[in-house]
Design a protein around this motif. Structure first.
Motif, mmCIF file in Angstrom:
data_model
loop_
_atom_site.group_PDB
_atom_site.id
_atom_site.type_symbol
_atom_site.label_atom_id
_atom_site.label_comp_id
_atom_site.label_asym_id
_atom_site.label_seq_id
_atom_site.Cartn_x
_atom_site.Cartn_y
_atom_site.Cartn_z
ATOM 1 N N VAL A 89 0.872 -1.174 0.000
ATOM 2 C CA VAL A 89 0.000 0.000 0.000
ATOM 3 C C VAL A 89 0.905 1.219 0.000
ATOM 4 O O VAL A 89 1.804 1.345 0.840
ATOM 5 N N SER A 90 0.688 2.104 -0.958
ATOM 6 C CA SER A 90 1.520 3.299 -1.091
ATOM 7 C C SER A 90 0.729 4.548 -0.716
ATOM 8 O O SER A 90 -0.500 4.586 -0.848
ATOM 9 N N ALA A 91 1.459 5.570 -0.286
ATOM 10 C CA ALA A 91 0.841 6.857 0.032
ATOM 11 C C ALA A 91 1.797 7.960 -0.364
ATOM 12 O O ALA A 91 3.016 7.781 -0.369
ATOM 13 N N THR A 92 1.245 9.113 -0.729
ATOM 14 C CA THR A 92 2.065 10.297 -0.968
ATOM 15 C C THR A 92 1.696 11.345 0.070
ATOM 16 O O THR A 92 0.511 11.650 0.261
ATOM 17 N N ILE A 93 2.692 11.864 0.747
ATOM 18 C CA ILE A 93 2.483 12.878 1.789
ATOM 19 C C ILE A 93 3.132 14.175 1.334
ATOM 20 O O ILE A 93 4.316 14.196 0.969
ATOM 21 N N ASP A 94 2.364 15.243 1.343
ATOM 22 C CA ASP A 94 2.871 16.532 0.885
ATOM 23 C C ASP A 94 3.899 17.060 1.880
ATOM 24 O O ASP A 94 3.569 17.313 3.040
ATOM 25 N N PRO A 95 5.155 17.247 1.466
ATOM 26 C CA PRO A 95 6.178 17.742 2.402
ATOM 27 C C PRO A 95 5.918 19.169 2.859
ATOM 28 O O PRO A 95 6.566 19.639 3.793
ATOM 29 N N ARG A 96 4.953 19.861 2.224
ATOM 30 C CA ARG A 96 4.623 21.224 2.635
ATOM 31 C C ARG A 96 3.554 21.269 3.725
ATOM 32 O O ARG A 96 3.244 22.335 4.237
ATOM 33 N N TRP A 97 2.967 20.119 4.051
ATOM 34 C CA TRP A 97 2.032 20.098 5.175
ATOM 35 C C TRP A 97 2.754 20.541 6.446
ATOM 36 O O TRP A 97 3.972 20.323 6.586
ATOM 37 N N GLN A 102 2.020 16.087 9.416
ATOM 38 C CA GLN A 102 2.689 14.945 8.790
ATOM 39 C C GLN A 102 2.936 13.840 9.811
ATOM 40 O O GLN A 102 2.669 12.665 9.549
ATOM 41 N N VAL A 103 3.433 14.235 10.973
ATOM 42 C CA VAL A 103 3.696 13.254 12.034
ATOM 43 C C VAL A 103 2.406 12.577 12.466
ATOM 44 O O VAL A 103 2.350 11.351 12.652
ATOM 45 N N GLY A 104 1.341 13.356 12.610
ATOM 46 C CA GLY A 104 0.063 12.791 13.037
ATOM 47 C C GLY A 104 -0.487 11.784 12.048
ATOM 48 O O GLY A 104 -0.959 10.704 12.440
ATOM 49 N N VAL A 105 -0.433 12.099 10.774
ATOM 50 C CA VAL A 105 -0.945 11.199 9.741
ATOM 51 C C VAL A 105 -0.129 9.912 9.698
ATOM 52 O O VAL A 105 -0.686 8.805 9.635
ATOM 53 N N ILE A 106 1.189 10.037 9.738
ATOM 54 C CA ILE A 106 2.052 8.854 9.680
ATOM 55 C C ILE A 106 1.823 7.953 10.888
ATOM 56 O O ILE A 106 1.707 6.726 10.756
ATOM 57 N N SER A 107 1.721 8.555 12.059
ATOM 58 C CA SER A 107 1.544 7.767 13.281
ATOM 59 C C SER A 107 0.168 7.132 13.339
ATOM 60 O O SER A 107 0.016 5.954 13.702
ATOM 61 N N THR A 108 -0.862 7.899 12.988
ATOM 62 C CA THR A 108 -2.240 7.422 13.125
ATOM 63 C C THR A 108 -2.570 6.300 12.155
ATOM 64 O O THR A 108 -3.280 5.357 12.504
ATOM 65 N N THR A 109 -2.073 6.399 10.928
ATOM 66 C CA THR A 109 -2.426 5.402 9.919
ATOM 67 C C THR A 109 -1.515 4.179 9.937
ATOM 68 O O THR A 109 -1.786 3.198 9.247
ATOM 69 N N GLY A 110 -0.449 4.217 10.714
ATOM 70 C CA GLY A 110 0.442 3.066 10.808
ATOM 71 C C GLY A 110 1.381 2.925 9.629
ATOM 72 O O GLY A 110 1.808 1.805 9.288
ATOM 73 N N ILE A 111 1.728 4.032 8.999
ATOM 74 C CA ILE A 111 2.729 3.981 7.928
ATOM 75 C C ILE A 111 4.046 3.469 8.520
ATOM 76 O O ILE A 111 4.489 3.927 9.564
ATOM 77 N N GLY A 112 4.671 2.501 7.828
ATOM 78 C CA GLY A 112 5.869 1.879 8.382
ATOM 79 C C GLY A 112 7.167 2.355 7.782
ATOM 80 O O GLY A 112 8.227 2.251 8.405
ATOM 81 N N VAL A 484 -11.294 43.922 3.794
ATOM 82 C CA VAL A 484 -10.022 43.739 3.102
ATOM 83 C C VAL A 484 -9.050 42.998 4.016
ATOM 84 O O VAL A 484 -8.958 43.305 5.212
ATOM 85 N N LEU A 485 -8.350 42.008 3.453
ATOM 86 C CA LEU A 485 -7.261 41.304 4.133
ATOM 87 C C LEU A 485 -6.027 41.367 3.238
ATOM 88 O O LEU A 485 -6.135 41.247 2.008
ATOM 89 N N ASP A 486 -4.872 41.547 3.847
ATOM 90 C CA ASP A 486 -3.637 41.532 3.053
ATOM 91 C C ASP A 486 -3.437 40.173 2.383
ATOM 92 O O ASP A 486 -2.938 40.092 1.261
ATOM 93 N N ARG A 487 -3.841 39.115 3.082
ATOM 94 C CA ARG A 487 -3.647 37.766 2.555
ATOM 95 C C ARG A 487 -4.761 36.864 3.058
ATOM 96 O O ARG A 487 -4.955 36.721 4.272
ATOM 97 N N LEU A 488 -5.524 36.261 2.145
ATOM 98 C CA LEU A 488 -6.555 35.308 2.523
ATOM 99 C C LEU A 488 -5.895 33.989 2.945
ATOM 100 O O LEU A 488 -4.900 33.566 2.349
ATOM 101 N N PRO A 489 -6.420 33.319 3.965
ATOM 102 C CA PRO A 489 -5.841 32.036 4.386
ATOM 103 C C PRO A 489 -6.087 30.952 3.341
ATOM 104 O O PRO A 489 -7.167 30.886 2.751
ATOM 105 N N ARG A 490 -5.095 30.118 3.121
ATOM 106 C CA ARG A 490 -5.182 29.091 2.087
ATOM 107 C C ARG A 490 -4.636 27.760 2.583
ATOM 108 O O ARG A 490 -3.839 27.709 3.523
ATOM 109 N N THR A 491 -5.044 26.685 1.917
ATOM 110 C CA THR A 491 -4.425 25.382 2.124
ATOM 111 C C THR A 491 -3.057 25.397 1.450
ATOM 112 O O THR A 491 -2.733 26.311 0.681
ATOM 113 N N VAL A 492 -2.244 24.354 1.686
ATOM 114 C CA VAL A 492 -0.943 24.289 1.025
ATOM 115 C C VAL A 492 -1.104 24.171 -0.482
ATOM 116 O O VAL A 492 -0.195 24.498 -1.250
ATOM 117 N N GLY A 493 -2.271 23.711 -0.931
ATOM 118 C CA GLY A 493 -2.531 23.607 -2.363
ATOM 119 C C GLY A 493 -3.072 24.880 -2.976
ATOM 120 O O GLY A 493 -3.320 24.927 -4.172
#
Length: 513
Positions: A89-97, A102-112, A484-493
């Motif tokens: 089973v493969s997964a891709t994790i965005d290094p920009r998260w 990142q630690v939470g996802v890896i630990s919770t899902t049991g990535i080895g 007006v906001l100088d910068r709207l909040p965004r996801t890493v994407g």
């Protein structure tokens, strides 16, 4: 067609056909098939070398999970494709998260096993007590090279029910949620996209952007499953992509709308480099009509398909004109619009979009969310809102994208589309109101070089905004406040986070006009 079956078939009948091409190198189908043997042997040895292996999420049926968290689109694609023919089973994790996510996802899902060049990630995982293995890309390649091919087994077509990929939701409204795709679910998804989005055998498809995006990852799998060549790039550089399109004979692009806009701008400067482009497929967000018009103006022979789908569910339908909000539903997909109690709504009424699709995942991975994806009747929802009219589906956003003001349902994305053409970015939000329940407000991130709708001080002109809204929108849709906001909040994407925008307004961090 299963991805491994097609890889093995092309490796025999056309071994020199390009499979994956990127800035870091390229692989033919023959090289991909042969290299997968030593790749899996290296992965399998790393998992078995652990004295206290992480327990993979139950949804994997005990199959170890290997995650790739690299900025190299080529290396990520190579590993995902190479492991496809084995019990993995493969997964891709965005290094920009964020690191803690990142630690939470890896630990919770049991990535080895994590293939990553990030020292902070390795240190954070060790500090969290994670018992798996982190290895750099260079060290992993060295382990592959050290494997004797004679000690390996060839890739094979796997059982349909076997878990294949662990994916993650986009994170637009919350942190990404994990879910599993079985091999059959991916085969069903390829069958739908093959029927409508033209990933034909031998076609060269450019899929720029991180492979951690489900859109890019699917383009990689789809191309290989149909015998095409996938050309990847870590990001979209308009100054070099034109030469790649010409030099690599690329005729099809799969990309998010922001990249399509950049293609139109680049083609305006050097149109000859883009004349071989036959089809652009876009998804992941609504396609503004201005982008479609800009592409048609400079590349009139290039077709543009804007599809609607969800990574959890698969492809649902597409739009081939306008702003992509009116969707023609694919004939193998069931769509209903329901109210909060689950009752089906009449045509024209906004409600929650429910989907019946063979490619839909069974549910979210245990521990990553409490949300339910697929219900006992087999139908699923990711919370998208919309209405059905004359057999077409019109999208209205997610559940948090609908405001109830004075008894009227207002689609906030529809408010935003009315301001397309104004300089800068906008986000429509619902703010609490004692009398109406909520009111619609528009939050603006001005373009530093803006002119239209902006005063001489660089601050948006409220009167101009209000006049524009009244001319374009029904009365209940017209924003009652502007900020007006100088910068709207965004996801890493890059997607705007509506809930966080509301929080910034309510905390007084936005300037009211």
């Amino acid at each position: 067609m299963p991805i491994t079956a097609r890889i093995l078939e092309v490796a025999v009948v056309d071994p020199d056909r390009l499979a994956i091409v990127g800035g870091d190198g390229q692989l033919t189908y023959s090289q991909l098939a042969e290299g997968s043997r030593t790749m899996f042997a290296a992965v399998d040895a790393l998992h078995h070398a652990q004295s206290d292996s992480p327990i993979p999420a139950p949804e994997t049926h005990g199959i170890p999970i290997t995650a790739v968290s690299l900025t190299s689109a080529f290396e990520t694609s190579r590993i995902i494709a190479g492991l496809a023919g084995f019990r993995a089973v493969s997964a891709t994790i965005d290094p920009r998260w964020p690191l803690d996510h990142q630690v939470g996802v890896i630990s919770t899902t049991g990535i080895g096993l994590v293939i990553s060049d990030s020292t902070p990630l390795a240190e954070a995982l060790a500090a969290a007590g994670w018992t798996g293995t982190v290895i750099t890309a260079a060290d992993f390649q060295a382990r592959e090279a050290a494997v004797d091919p004679a000690d390996t087994t060839p890739p094979t077509v796997r059982e349909a029910s076997e878990p294949f990929l662990m994916l993650f939701s986009s994170g637009t409204t919350s942190n990404p949620k994990a879910f599993i795709k079985t091999r059959q679910q991916y085969r069903d998804n390829v069958a739908v996209s093959s029927a409508h989005l033209e990933p034909v055998p031998g076609v060269a498809t450019l899929a720029p952007g991180p492979v951690s995006y489900s859109l890019t990852l699917y383009a990689v799998v789809e191309s290989l499953a149909t015998g095409g060549s996938v050309h990847v790039a870590d990001d979209f550089d308009p100054f070099t992509m034109g030469s790649r399109i010409t030099g690599e004979a690329i005729t099809r692009i799969v990309a998010v709308p922001a990249v399509v806009r950049a293609i139109a701008e680049a083609a305006r400067r050097t149109p000859a480099r883009f004349h071989g482009l036959d089809l652009v497929v876009t998804g992941g967000a609504n396609l503004p009509a201005s982008i479609r018009s800009a592409l048609a103006e400079v590349l009139p022979d290039t077709r543009l398909i804007s599809y609607y789908g969800a990574a959890e569910i698969g492809f649902i339908g597409d739009s081939r004109d306008g702003d992509g909000t009116w969707i023609s539903i694919y004939d193998t997909i069931g769509v209903e619009v329901r109210d909060g109690s689950g009752a089906r709504l009449p045509d024209g009424e906004i409600g929650t979009v429910w989907i019946s699709a063979a490619a839909c995942s069974d549910g979210y991975v245990t521990g990553t969310t409490d949300a339910q994806l697929r219900f006992p009747d087999g139908w699923a929802t990711v919370g998208d809102q919309g209405r059905i009219d004359n057999g077409l589906l019109q999208l209205a956003g997610r559940a948090g994208d609908i405001a109830i003001t004075g008894g009227h349902k207002v689609s906030l994305p529809e408010v935003e589309r009315a301001f397309e053409g104004f300089d800068g970015e906008v986000c429509a939000v619902a703010l609490p109101d004692d009398g109406l329940g909520s009111i619609v407000a528009l939050v603006i991130e001005p373009d530093s070089d803006s002119g239209g709708g902006v005063g001489t001080s660089g601050t948006p002109d409220k009167a101009a905004l209000l006049d524009h809204a009244r001319a374009k929108l029904a009365p209940q849709f017209v924003p009652r406040r502007f900020y007006v906001l100088d910068r709207l909040p965004r996801t890493v994407g890059g997607k705007i986070r509506r809930h966080e925008t509301v929080d910034l307004v309510m905390s007084g961090k936005a300037q009211r006009l």
